[in-house]
Design a protein around this motif. Structure first.
Motif, PDB file in Angstrom:
ATOM      1  N   GLY A 189      36.190  32.569  40.734  1.00 31.47           N
ATOM      2  CA  GLY A 189      36.791  33.653  41.482  1.00 31.47           C
ATOM      3  C   GLY A 189      36.261  33.795  42.884  1.00 31.47           C
ATOM      4  N   ARG A 215      35.298  36.576  44.306  1.00 33.44           N
ATOM      5  CA  ARG A 215      34.154  37.465  44.382  1.00 33.44           C
ATOM      6  C   ARG A 215      33.034  37.029  43.448  1.00 33.44           C
ATOM      7  NH1 ARG A 215      37.681  42.975  44.182  1.00 33.44           N
ATOM      8  NH2 ARG A 215      38.724  41.700  42.609  1.00 33.44           N
ATOM      9  N   ARG A 260      36.919  40.811  36.857  1.00 36.31           N
ATOM     10  CA  ARG A 260      37.801  41.809  37.451  1.00 36.31           C
ATOM     11  C   ARG A 260      37.416  43.191  36.983  1.00 36.31           C
ATOM     12  NH1 ARG A 260      43.663  38.903  36.780  1.00 36.31           N
ATOM     13  NH2 ARG A 260      43.362  37.375  38.400  1.00 36.31           N
ATOM     14  N   ASN A 266      42.349  44.929  34.168  1.00 34.05           N
ATOM     15  CA  ASN A 266      42.478  43.506  33.901  1.00 34.05           C
ATOM     16  C   ASN A 266      43.672  43.243  33.023  1.00 34.05           C
ATOM     17  OD1 ASN A 266      40.169  43.128  35.291  1.00 34.05           O
ATOM     18  ND2 ASN A 266      38.842  42.828  33.515  1.00 34.05           N
ATOM     19  N   ASP A 293      38.717  36.981  39.276  1.00 31.39           N
ATOM     20  CA  ASP A 293      39.529  37.306  40.446  1.00 31.39           C
ATOM     21  C   ASP A 293      40.023  36.020  41.104  1.00 31.39           C
ATOM     22  OD1 ASP A 293      36.868  37.922  42.828  1.00 31.39           O
ATOM     23  OD2 ASP A 293      36.831  36.768  40.974  1.00 31.39           O
ATOM     24  N   ASP A 294      41.102  35.489  40.551  1.00 34.98           N
ATOM     25  CA  ASP A 294      41.631  34.217  41.021  1.00 34.98           C
ATOM     26  C   ASP A 294      42.984  34.332  41.692  1.00 34.98           C
ATOM     27  OD1 ASP A 294      43.002  34.909  38.752  1.00 34.98           O
ATOM     28  OD2 ASP A 294      42.145  33.319  37.506  1.00 34.98           O
ATOM     29  N   PHE A 346      45.497  37.030  44.259  1.00 34.65           N
ATOM     30  CA  PHE A 346      45.448  38.218  45.108  1.00 34.65           C
ATOM     31  C   PHE A 346      46.769  38.406  45.848  1.00 34.65           C
ATOM     32  CE2 PHE A 346      41.190  36.600  44.656  1.00 34.65           C
ATOM     33  CZ  PHE A 346      40.413  37.729  44.434  1.00 34.65           C
ATOM     34  N   PHE A 404      38.302  43.201  50.885  1.00 34.73           N
ATOM     35  CA  PHE A 404      38.962  43.538  49.643  1.00 34.73           C
ATOM     36  C   PHE A 404      39.491  44.969  49.706  1.00 34.73           C
ATOM     37  CE2 PHE A 404      36.014  40.221  48.062  1.00 34.73           C
ATOM     38  CZ  PHE A 404      36.964  39.362  47.530  1.00 34.73           C
ATOM     39  N   GLU A 437      42.079  48.032  47.306  1.00 33.03           N
ATOM     40  CA  GLU A 437      42.644  48.399  46.006  1.00 33.03           C
ATOM     41  C   GLU A 437      43.976  49.103  46.232  1.00 33.03           C
ATOM     42  OE1 GLU A 437      41.572  51.034  42.024  1.00 33.03           O
ATOM     43  OE2 GLU A 437      40.069  50.681  43.573  1.00 33.03           O
ATOM     44  N   ASP A 449      43.673  42.723  44.400  1.00 30.50           N
ATOM     45  CA  ASP A 449      43.686  41.978  43.146  1.00 30.50           C
ATOM     46  C   ASP A 449      45.106  41.906  42.566  1.00 30.50           C
ATOM     47  OD1 ASP A 449      42.433  40.668  40.901  1.00 30.50           O
ATOM     48  OD2 ASP A 449      42.921  42.486  39.775  1.00 30.50           O
ATOM     49  N   ASP A 450      45.514  40.709  42.157  1.00 31.86           N
ATOM     50  CA  ASP A 450      46.827  40.482  41.532  1.00 31.86           C
ATOM     51  C   ASP A 450      46.612  40.051  40.084  1.00 31.86           C
ATOM     52  OD1 ASP A 450      49.538  40.148  41.112  1.00 31.86           O
ATOM     53  OD2 ASP A 450      49.588  38.138  41.970  1.00 31.86           O
ATOM     54  N   GLY A 451      46.051  40.964  39.296  1.00 32.46           N
ATOM     55  CA  GLY A 451      45.722  40.648  37.923  1.00 32.46           C
ATOM     56  C   GLY A 451      46.919  40.355  37.050  1.00 32.46           C
TER      57      GLY A 451
END
Length: 882
Positions: free
Chosen positions: A644, A646, A650, A654, A661-662, A664, A751, A753, A808-810
């Motif tokens: 990831g 970071r 995550r 999640n 965190d792979d 975004f 980063f 949110e 983050d694009d979980g």
């Protein structure tokens, strides 16, 4: 009356003549129209084939020649003594379709006007001893004399019909000569297609519509006896109430008044009492011979109207008849000349003004939501693309978004309105809500809205397929260079080609199976008989095919509901079960990127992109199989750092435990986007491509000259590039590496949110919180254009105060640029296409075939255009994308 010298009957006085076996004063016979005039019958609706134009014909009828004079003279002399002759006169007038200018109808009206004013059962138009033919006014259609209370269930039925769930109709029958044949319950007497439905009486249940249609061999009707009917409805206390009849072929001064020239029914101008179904007698010139003209009831409709002031009582029913005429000599030709469609239809109607008013009000609210949703979509798009003026791109997006938004809301509006009809019609006890007729405004509205929504959704889907296949994609290879004498870098390109191949295959990934959806829909509708839930009858438990005619409004709701339920179950399974417990193609691709040490930038908007962080946690990825296996073992044992950007798990929200965190969402600083476009544009437009043989050098000649002559070159000229272009590619790669690694001099990023509102509607955040300092970030959403000054320096751009932000694009929302991102839109498109085909073909099976063909065509377009785009944007030849 005496016998003369020749043993024939003769009257004792020369002033008398024999009429109807009676000696009648000649002056009385002279008071009616002459036989030579009355025996001429006019046929004004003769068709060569069904739907062809009509022609007219007149002939001297042997039937009128036989019955007219006795009926007209004796009925006029004494209706009470010769009431059978009066019935005959009424029958002859009915055969002339009540045209007042014909001799028989004039004779009846003359006798009617001069007869004693003794009315029957308080009906002013029904004179004693005379058949009731004409209604002098149309008040009868709104008469509230019927007192029976109707229910949709049979629990409360009473023996005297004061409360009942059944409609009882009786027919009084007469022969041509006026003989009364009896009073019988109506069952199948009005259905010339008597063998089509095994249960012909379902329509007797209140609010149950019925249709019987067939193509008949008309030659078989020639032998059918001529019978005349008077219809009655049985009211409370077993009282009989007359039912008026609307003859669509009735003319005034040779002009149709109950239907227009195209055959469409007009507002009622005149109603009558007596009718017939088949007439093969009046068209005869000679008794005992074949008739020249056959008259038959092509369409018979029984319309029962519920009163507007109550839910359980009705107005007097109305019988509507449309006659057709054919020349008998042509019936034996077979084919269209000898056949015609014959229909018997029963419909229950009610004034739906209140329902329509509510639907219109709901329509106004829907328009408001359409405009609001459209505005949000345009606002989000303009902010993500820095649009500041109305140009062609802005206008095109506005039109597409308006079309798509309108289609979505139209579909939901139709589903809710038709669902309202379904729930209240199928669940009511009294006649609170009945279905609109097929000729009503409701059906035309349904057809128009489905058409508009289908066109709008098709435009949106095609546009988004085009948009997906023009998305900018750039892959970054993190593999460290291996210095060599010959080349600056000896990193193999095959890992990147492999990743690009997988990305190309990923283009057609879908969230649900359209093939399974189509199969389940047709299985449920046809196999399980759920399509019969749309029959125009209130019993939801009756799924038989002959329960009643399919109502278009109910059919739209049932079909749409089946589609939506099947699609939702698949979405729920894949999102709540499959995606949670099994590795999906999307996750496998992200994992492959991390294994291959390749990252991906996917630019779906000008100032927005998705980033898949594929930088490996190992020293390198271009390794042997043994080394690769060792790396996997070390990672499974936790001997390496976490994957990831970071390097930690995550946070809350999640998708799956164990993912890092792979992926975004990235909102870009315009300055960064400008620098990217400047280099990437050269790559996309192939500036620096080698096009001549001299420039290509030995490319393509590795197999020898003969091989080149006989087959395609080893490398297509379209992908042979110059060193300058290759250097530009590596420069862009180094730029993005420095950007991700936050190298000095590279554009900055942090980063953030995303809140639910921004993530749901795709609106760039006005304020965001980064995990480092937990401070709110002031963002400038009005991006300026990247123009150059006269000196060649670029104008300073400000967005996020020169900082890009990673969110983050979980849930892997980058799939919206794949076919999977169009799943919902394609399902909506297929629902509308299916509904339109049902309206056109009246067949779910045919609609499914059309939907399958349309889906295949969309897949072909997406696959072809997607392949071209991937090859163009990644500089990987299409021949290597297998």
């Amino acid at each position: 009356m005496v016998l003369d010298f020749n043993q024939d009957c003769a009257c004792p006085s020369a002033s008398q003549t024999i009429i109807g076996n009676k000696c009648i004063d000649r002056r009385k016979s002279d008071s009616v129209a002459p036989l030579s005039l009355a025996s001429v019958v006019y046929f004004r609706d003769i068709e060569a084939t069904e739907g062809a134009g009509v022609t007219s014909k007149e002939l001297k009828s042997v039937v009128f020649n036989k019955y007219y004079l006795p009926a007209a003279v004796l009925c006029k002399e004494s209706p009470s003594s010769y009431h059978t002759f009066c019935q005959t006169l009424g029958n002859l007038c009915a055969l002339q379709k009540y045209e007042r200018t014909t001799a028989v109808c004039e004779a009846y009206l003359s006798t009617y006007a001069s007869s004693a004013r003794n009315i029957v059962n308080q009906f002013p138009d029904w004179h004693l001893h005379l058949p009731w033919l004409y209604y002098t006014n149309l008040v009868v259609l709104d008469n509230t004399a019927l007192t029976s209370s109707f229910r949709l269930t049979s629990e409360e039925d009473t023996s005297d019909f004061s409360i009942t769930s059944q409609l009882r109709i009786k027919l009084a029958s007469y022969a041509l000569n006026g003989t009364f044949l009896g009073l019988d319950d109506l069952h199948g007497q009005l259905q010339l297609c008597d063998s089509v439905h095994s249960n012909k009486n379902k329509w007797h249940r209140f609010a149950t519509s019925y249709t019987s249609t067939c193509t008949m061999d008309l030659l078989g009707l020639v032998a059918k006896p001529l019978v005349f009917y008077d219809m009655y409805i049985v009211d409370a206390g077993n009282k009989l109430y007359p039912v008026p009849v609307k003859i669509l072929n009735y003319r005034v001064r040779n002009k149709l008044v109950n239907k227009d020239a195209d055959g469409a029914e007009l507002d009622t101008a005149a109603v009558f009492r007596r009718f017939f179904l088949v007439d093969s007698e009046s068209g005869k010139r000679v008794e005992g011979k074949q008739p020249e003209i056959l008259v038959f009831a092509r369409k018979v409709t029984l319309r029962i109207s519920v009163r507007s002031d109550t839910d359980d009582k009705i107005y007097p029913p109305l019988l509507i008849i449309d006659y057709a005429e054919r020349e008998v000599s042509k019936l034996s030709n077979g084919g269209e000349d000898g056949q015609s469609t014959v229909t018997f239809h029963v419909e229950y109607v009610k004034d739906l003004e209140g329902v329509y008013s509510g639907a219109i009000a709901f329509w106004g609210v829907t328009i408001g939501f359409i405009l609001m949703a459209w505005g949000i979509r345009m606002y989000a798009w303009s902010k993500s693309n820095g649009a500041q003026a109305v140009d062609f791109t802005f206008a095109m997006r506005a039109v597409v978004f308006l079309f798509g938004t309108t289609a979505n809301f139209f579909l939901w509006w139709l589903a809710l309105v038709t669902g309202y009809f379904f729930v209240f019609f199928k669940g009511q006890v009294q006649g609170y809500l009945l279905l609109p007729s097929k000729e009503s405004f409701a059906l035309s509205t349904l057809t128009s809205m489905v058409t508009v929504a289908l066109i709008g959704k098709l435009v949106e889907v095609l546009y988004f397929i085009w948009w997906q296949t023009n998305v900018d994609v750039f892959f970054v290879d993190w593999e460290p260079s291996r210095e060599s004498v010959e080349k600056k870098s000896s990193v193999s390109v095959w890992r990147k080609i492999f990743v690009v191949n997988e990305w190309n295959e990923l283009q057609m990934t879908r969230g649900i199976s359209i093939e399974l959806t189509l199969f389940l829909v047709i299985f449920l509708l046809e196999g399980m008989g759920l399509k019969n839930l749309a029959t125009a009858q209130p019993n939801t438990a009756d799924l038989s095919s002959n329960a009643g005619p399919i109502d278009p409004l109910l059919r739209f709701f049932v079909s749409s509901l089946v589609w939506i339920v099947v699609a939702l179950l698949q979405f729920a399974y894949y999102s709540m079960v499959f995606d949670r417990f099994y590795d999906t193609e999307i996750e496998s691709f992200v994992d492959l990127c991390a294994t291959a040490n390749v990252s991906a930038f996917i630019f779906d908007q000008r100032f927005h992109c998705y980033y898949i962080h594929g930088k490996t946690i190992h020293n390198k990825s271009d390794v042997t199989l043994e080394e690769l296996n060792e790396q996997i073992v070390r990672e499974e044992k936790g001997l390496t750092g976490p994957r990831g950007l970071r390097g930690k798990d995550r946070q809350a929200g999640n998708k799956k435990e164990g993912h890092f965190d792979d992926a975004f969402e990235v909102y870009l600083d315009p300055d960064l986007r400008y620098r990217f476009d400047k280099v990437f544009g050269d790559l996309v437009h192939r500036k620096g491509v080698v096009t001549t043989n001299a420039e290509r050098g030995n490319f393509g000649r590795e197999r020898g000259d003969n091989a080149v002559d006989r087959r395609k070159p080893a490398i297509s000229s379209s992908v042979v590039v110059s060193n300058k272009l290759i250097e530009a590619h590596y420069a862009m790669e180094d730029f993005l590496k420095n950007f991700v690694n936050k190298q000095p001099g590279a554009p900055s990023w942090n980063f953030g949110e995303l809140k639910f509102f921004h993530r749901r509607f795709g609106i760039p955040p006005v304020q965001a919180k980064g995990p480092r300092d937990n401070k709110e970030l002031d963002e400038d959403l009005d991006a300026k254009s990247g123009k150059k000054s006269k000196k060649g320096t670029k104008t300073k751009l400000s967005r996020f105060k020169g900082t890009s932000y990673f969110f983050d694009d979980g849930l892997y929302r980058f799939t919206k640029v794949l076919m999977k991102g169009l799943d919902v839109d394609i399902v909506f498109l297929l629902i509308l296409l299916f509904s339109m085909c049902e309206l056109l073909f009246d067949s779910p099976s045919a609609a499914i075939l059309v939907c399958y063909s349309a889906d295949r065509l969309l897949l072909m377009l997406r696959a072809r255009w997607g392949l071209v785009n991937v090859a163009k944007k990644t500089m990987v030849p299409a021949r290597y994308l297998v």
